[in-house]
Design a protein around this motif. Structure first.
Motif, PDB file in Angstrom:
ATOM      1  N   ALA A   2      -6.517  21.981  -4.805  1.00 24.78           N
ATOM      2  CA  ALA A   2      -5.355  21.335  -4.177  1.00 24.78           C
ATOM      3  C   ALA A   2      -4.041  21.988  -4.583  1.00 24.78           C
ATOM      4  N   ASP A   3      -4.054  22.797  -5.646  1.00 16.72           N
ATOM      5  CA  ASP A   3      -2.826  23.421  -6.140  1.00 16.72           C
ATOM      6  C   ASP A   3      -2.545  24.768  -5.478  1.00 16.72           C
ATOM      7  N   ILE A   4      -3.431  25.203  -4.593  1.00 14.72           N
ATOM      8  CA  ILE A   4      -3.288  26.514  -3.955  1.00 14.72           C
ATOM      9  C   ILE A   4      -2.918  26.330  -2.487  1.00 14.72           C
ATOM     10  N   GLU A   5      -1.836  26.964  -2.084  1.00 16.27           N
ATOM     11  CA  GLU A   5      -1.400  26.878  -0.698  1.00 16.27           C
ATOM     12  C   GLU A   5      -0.818  28.215  -0.272  1.00 16.27           C
ATOM     13  N   GLU A   6      -1.382  28.793   0.793  1.00 19.11           N
ATOM     14  CA  GLU A   6      -0.951  30.080   1.324  1.00 19.11           C
ATOM     15  C   GLU A   6      -0.886  31.146   0.241  1.00 19.11           C
ATOM     16  N   GLY A   7      -1.893  31.159  -0.606  1.00 25.39           N
ATOM     17  CA  GLY A   7      -2.001  32.198  -1.625  1.00 25.39           C
ATOM     18  C   GLY A   7      -1.174  31.976  -2.866  1.00 25.39           C
ATOM     19  N   SER A   8      -0.348  30.931  -2.877  1.00 24.54           N
ATOM     20  CA  SER A   8       0.497  30.641  -4.040  1.00 24.54           C
ATOM     21  C   SER A   8      -0.080  29.480  -4.825  1.00 24.54           C
ATOM     22  N   ILE A   9       0.120  29.517  -6.130  1.00 22.37           N
ATOM     23  CA  ILE A   9      -0.384  28.462  -7.014  1.00 22.37           C
ATOM     24  C   ILE A   9       0.778  27.575  -7.427  1.00 22.37           C
ATOM     25  N   LYS A  10       0.659  26.307  -7.123  1.00 19.52           N
ATOM     26  CA  LYS A  10       1.675  25.326  -7.498  1.00 19.52           C
ATOM     27  C   LYS A  10       1.318  24.744  -8.853  1.00 19.52           C
ATOM     28  N   ASP A  11       2.258  24.735  -9.777  1.00 20.91           N
ATOM     29  CA  ASP A  11       2.016  24.148 -11.099  1.00 20.91           C
ATOM     30  C   ASP A  11       2.141  22.634 -10.991  1.00 20.91           C
ATOM     31  N   ALA A  12       1.006  21.954 -10.944  1.00 24.46           N
ATOM     32  CA  ALA A  12       0.996  20.493 -10.822  1.00 24.46           C
ATOM     33  C   ALA A  12       1.000  19.804 -12.179  1.00 24.46           C
ATOM     34  N   SER A  20     -12.099  30.936   5.826  1.00 22.14           N
ATOM     35  CA  SER A  20     -12.142  32.373   5.596  1.00 22.14           C
ATOM     36  C   SER A  20     -11.808  32.633   4.136  1.00 22.14           C
ATOM     37  N   ASN A  21     -11.683  33.901   3.782  1.00 29.32           N
ATOM     38  CA  ASN A  21     -11.508  34.260   2.377  1.00 29.32           C
ATOM     39  C   ASN A  21     -10.065  34.052   1.921  1.00 29.32           C
ATOM     40  N   GLU A  22      -9.805  32.894   1.362  1.00 37.32           N
ATOM     41  CA  GLU A  22      -8.486  32.555   0.836  1.00 37.32           C
ATOM     42  C   GLU A  22      -8.443  32.950  -0.643  1.00 37.32           C
ATOM     43  N   ILE A  23      -7.765  34.050  -0.946  1.00 37.91           N
ATOM     44  CA  ILE A  23      -7.722  34.574  -2.306  1.00 37.91           C
ATOM     45  C   ILE A  23      -6.326  34.357  -2.882  1.00 37.91           C
ATOM     46  N   ALA A  24      -6.270  33.780  -4.068  1.00 40.58           N
ATOM     47  CA  ALA A  24      -4.994  33.604  -4.762  1.00 40.58           C
ATOM     48  C   ALA A  24      -5.057  34.337  -6.103  1.00 40.58           C
ATOM     49  N   PHE A  25      -3.953  34.959  -6.493  1.00 40.52           N
ATOM     50  CA  PHE A  25      -3.900  35.712  -7.735  1.00 40.52           C
ATOM     51  C   PHE A  25      -3.220  34.893  -8.820  1.00 40.52           C
ATOM     52  N   ASP A  26      -3.930  34.692  -9.912  1.00 39.19           N
ATOM     53  CA  ASP A  26      -3.370  34.045 -11.104  1.00 39.19           C
ATOM     54  C   ASP A  26      -3.182  35.137 -12.151  1.00 39.19           C
ATOM     55  N   GLU A  27      -1.918  35.422 -12.452  1.00 34.70           N
ATOM     56  CA  GLU A  27      -1.638  36.512 -13.383  1.00 34.70           C
ATOM     57  C   GLU A  27      -2.015  36.182 -14.824  1.00 34.70           C
ATOM     58  N   GLY A  28      -2.374  34.931 -15.094  1.00 33.81           N
ATOM     59  CA  GLY A  28      -2.791  34.541 -16.437  1.00 33.81           C
ATOM     60  C   GLY A  28      -2.092  33.291 -16.924  1.00 33.81           C
ATOM     61  N   ARG A  29      -2.281  32.187 -16.146  1.00 36.34           N
ATOM     62  CA  ARG A  29      -1.579  30.935 -16.491  1.00 36.34           C
ATOM     63  C   ARG A  29      -2.500  29.727 -16.539  1.00 36.34           C
ATOM     64  N   HIS A  36     -13.833  23.449 -11.306  1.00 36.10           N
ATOM     65  CA  HIS A  36     -15.116  23.844 -10.717  1.00 36.10           C
ATOM     66  C   HIS A  36     -15.113  23.883  -9.183  1.00 36.10           C
ATOM     67  N   ASN A  37     -14.042  23.433  -8.523  1.00 42.30           N
ATOM     68  CA  ASN A  37     -13.995  23.635  -7.072  1.00 42.30           C
ATOM     69  C   ASN A  37     -13.361  24.978  -6.716  1.00 42.30           C
ATOM     70  N   LEU A  38     -13.238  25.823  -7.719  1.00 38.67           N
ATOM     71  CA  LEU A  38     -12.768  27.186  -7.525  1.00 38.67           C
ATOM     72  C   LEU A  38     -13.751  28.169  -8.165  1.00 38.67           C
ATOM     73  N   TYR A  39     -14.057  29.237  -7.447  1.00 43.25           N
ATOM     74  CA  TYR A  39     -14.726  30.386  -8.056  1.00 43.25           C
ATOM     75  C   TYR A  39     -13.647  31.379  -8.427  1.00 43.25           C
ATOM     76  N   LEU A  67      -8.687  36.279  -9.872  1.00 44.63           N
ATOM     77  CA  LEU A  67      -8.563  35.929  -8.464  1.00 44.63           C
ATOM     78  C   LEU A  67      -9.275  34.611  -8.234  1.00 44.63           C
ATOM     79  N   LEU A  68      -8.600  33.667  -7.610  1.00 48.57           N
ATOM     80  CA  LEU A  68      -9.134  32.330  -7.385  1.00 48.57           C
ATOM     81  C   LEU A  68      -9.592  32.203  -5.936  1.00 48.57           C
ATOM     82  N   ILE A  69     -10.798  31.640  -5.756  1.00 47.89           N
ATOM     83  CA  ILE A  69     -11.400  31.531  -4.431  1.00 47.89           C
ATOM     84  C   ILE A  69     -11.899  30.104  -4.217  1.00 47.89           C
TER      85      ILE A  69
END
Length: 556
Positions: free
Chosen positions: A359-369, A441-450, A455-458, A433-435
């Motif tokens: 739920a924290d991932i939207e359009e490839g960006s990670i929201k800090d919840a 389709s393949n929604e990939i988000a990049f977490d630089e290390g935060r 478990h709903n993410l590979y 990379l969060l999936i």
């Protein structure tokens, strides 16, 4: 012969919901039943009085009614009286109410066909048995038809799990019970017998289906396979996509593969005619003939020929993703409402690890919840001592009843408060990379290390790749072709991006990409320009184009 081994009736409690509805039971539409009987060769123009039919999980009699109708037509045509049909049908069910309903349905159909009340009742009681098919060894049979139950093996009573696993090699990993029904039914076929089922199709691609696929490839012949992804063969909606298949003993032969668009009575009748070699109707479904089938335990990738050719060429040229990266799944807690808290929770700070969820991932960006997952482990891997963490102990004791109900708590009573999976705080700082597990389709988000993934993410890590270049390749249509080919498809044309499918992706070597190309992929990945990314990825794979395939593009 029934080999029930005195397993108590309570062991089958998984079979009922509190509402009385039965787990795993999905009613099949009558015209789908007709098609399946046709594919099994159980047709009234044959001498059915000399054949034996099996329905291993009869439910309330959907298959039996149609089978009895055909049997009685065949018997009448040949002048065979009802009393000589006692050995023609065997049907099983573990549910007393189902058995009663099936017997009544059979008796009613027999009487409609002109059988006396006494003879009808006697045949119904003989044909429909209250017994566990998986613990029975009757047979052999000329035709096996049905819709086996959908029940996960881990939902069974332990005594039943143990006995089933002992008997059936197909119950591998977290298998569904229907694979054991297929295995046992195939083993009860006569040399010229045919099995025809409508069933969830996950086993043809999933890891847990590999032993059954191997068994079929070594000893049996797939006669036809019908994709029902666009159709609805059941009286109620189900999440799992079904298929219809018929299998017989003997050496492999060409396989007829088709797809139903609506599974209407007209479409089913037309397809049945085509598969039986009869004259095509005005609107005939397309049937593709596979000259050779899949060998060993390899997944049954039933893509159009041009897609399968492209897939096989990529697999021959490139190594799997895990040659230079690793695919993981995030942490499972067993009770997210207790173990996932806000960063301001009154718990010792060194027990709280930053967490990212789907739920924290939207359009490839990670929201800090501000989510934190509670870490119940020491760096050594040992479970912490709650005496050292009074605030955390208070939090757990406030939720003690619900936490102790979890399987992991009952299995480890001294560590009743531990999470199912271990939390690794050091993982937070690792670029990854969060999936999402389920997506169009393949929604990939990049977490630089935060963050630590839920478990709903590979997620994918690598010591070889620039993670944004890898993210760009994994976001492309080339990578999606592998998922599209192998993954289970959900309602709404969404995919399961599970590790077993992600590991099917092939990639070029990191060092094989020209620096300018790698930088361009990295740049467009950051911009989320997927049209450009798809074009650059074709260059990276040395391709001019891909065969078109449809998917819900949720990358944007």
């Amino acid at each position: 012969m029934n080999l029930s081994l005195h397993i108590p009736k309570a062991a089958y409690a998984y079979g009922k919901r509190s509402s009385g509805e039965t787990h795993g039971v999905v009613l099949t539409k009558p015209h789908i039943v007709e098609l399946i009987l046709d594919l099994a060769g159980y047709t009234a123009n044959r001498d059915l009085t000399d054949l034996r039919l099996l329905e291993p999980s009869c439910g309330t009699g959907a298959f039996l009614i149609k089978a009895v109708e055909r049997l009685m037509k065949s018997a009448k045509r040949r002048g065979v009286p009802p009393e000589r049909l006692a050995d023609c049908i065997d049907a099983f069910d573990i549910d007393t109410e189902h058995v009663a309903a099936s017997r009544l349905a059979v008796e009613t159909e027999l009487k409609r066909c002109g059988t006396s009340r006494q003879a009808a009742r006697k045949l119904a009681e003989k044909w429909v048995k209250e017994a566990d098919f998986l613990l029975s060894s009757d047979g052999p049979y000329d035709a096996v038809v049905g819709n086996p139950p959908y029940i996960r093996i881990e939902n069974l009573a332990p005594i039943l799990q143990s006995e089933y696993r002992r008997r059936y090699a197909s119950l591998y990993d977290r298998a569904d019970l229907y694979v054991a029904f297929i295995e046992h039914s195939l083993n009860l076929l006569r040399p010229d017998g045919v099995l025809s089922f409508v069933c969830a199709d996950r086993w043809v691609l999933n890891r847990y289906g590999s032993p059954l696929r191997r068994m079929i490839s070594e000893r049996f012949n797939v006669r036809c396979y019908i994709d029902l992804h666009q159709a609805s063969p059941f009286e109620s909606e189900v999440i799992a996509y079904p298929s219809i298949f018929s299998i017989s003993a003997g050496a492999a032969a060409p396989v007829q593969v088709s797809r139903l668009q609506t599974a209407s009575p007209h479409e089913c009748a037309s397809l049945s005619a085509v598969l039986q070699g009869k004259k095509n109707g005005p609107v005939s479904p397309t049937v593709v003939h596979y000259k050779s089938w899949f060998s060993g335990d390899e997944p049954w990738v039933l893509s159009p020929p041009e897609h399968l050719k492209a897939l096989r060429e990529l697999e021959a040229k490139f190594r799997p993703i895990e040659a230079n990266a690793k695919v993981h799944i995030g942490v499972a807690t067993g009770n997210d409402s207790v173990y996932i808290v806000d960063r301001s929770a009154d718990i010792e700070p060194d027990r709280l690890v930053p967490l990212v969820m789907r739920a924290d991932i939207e359009e490839g960006s990670i929201k800090d919840a501000g989510r934190r997952v509670i870490n119940t482990f020491e760096p050594s891997g040992e479970v912490i001592d709650l005496k050292d963490y009074p605030r955390l102990r208070k939090h757990f004791e406030a939720h003690g009843i619900e936490i102790r109900k979890r399987h992991v708590a009952q299995k480890n009573p001294k560590a009743w408060f531990r999470t199912i999976d271990r939390v690794y705080p050091e993982l937070v700082k690792v670029p990854k990379l969060l999936i999402p597990d389920i997506a169009g389709s393949n929604e990939i988000a990049f977490d630089e290390g935060r963050y630590h993934p839920h478990h709903n993410l590979y997620f994918v890590t690598s010591d070889c790749w620039d993670m944004e270049v890898l993210g760009g390749l994994l976001s492309s249509k080339v990578a999606l072709l592998f998922i599209w080919s192998y993954a289970v498809k959900m309602r709404g044309s969404y995919f399961r991006f599970q590790a077993q499918y992600l590991r099917r992706i092939r990639l070029p070597e990191p060092s094989s990409l020209a620096p300018q190309l790698a930088q361009a992929i990295k740049t467009v990945f950051r911009k989320r320009d997927f049209e450009a990314l798809d074009s650059l990825s074709l260059r990276a794979f040395g391709l001019k184009s891909l065969p078109p395939f449809s998917f819900v593009d949720t990358r944007r």
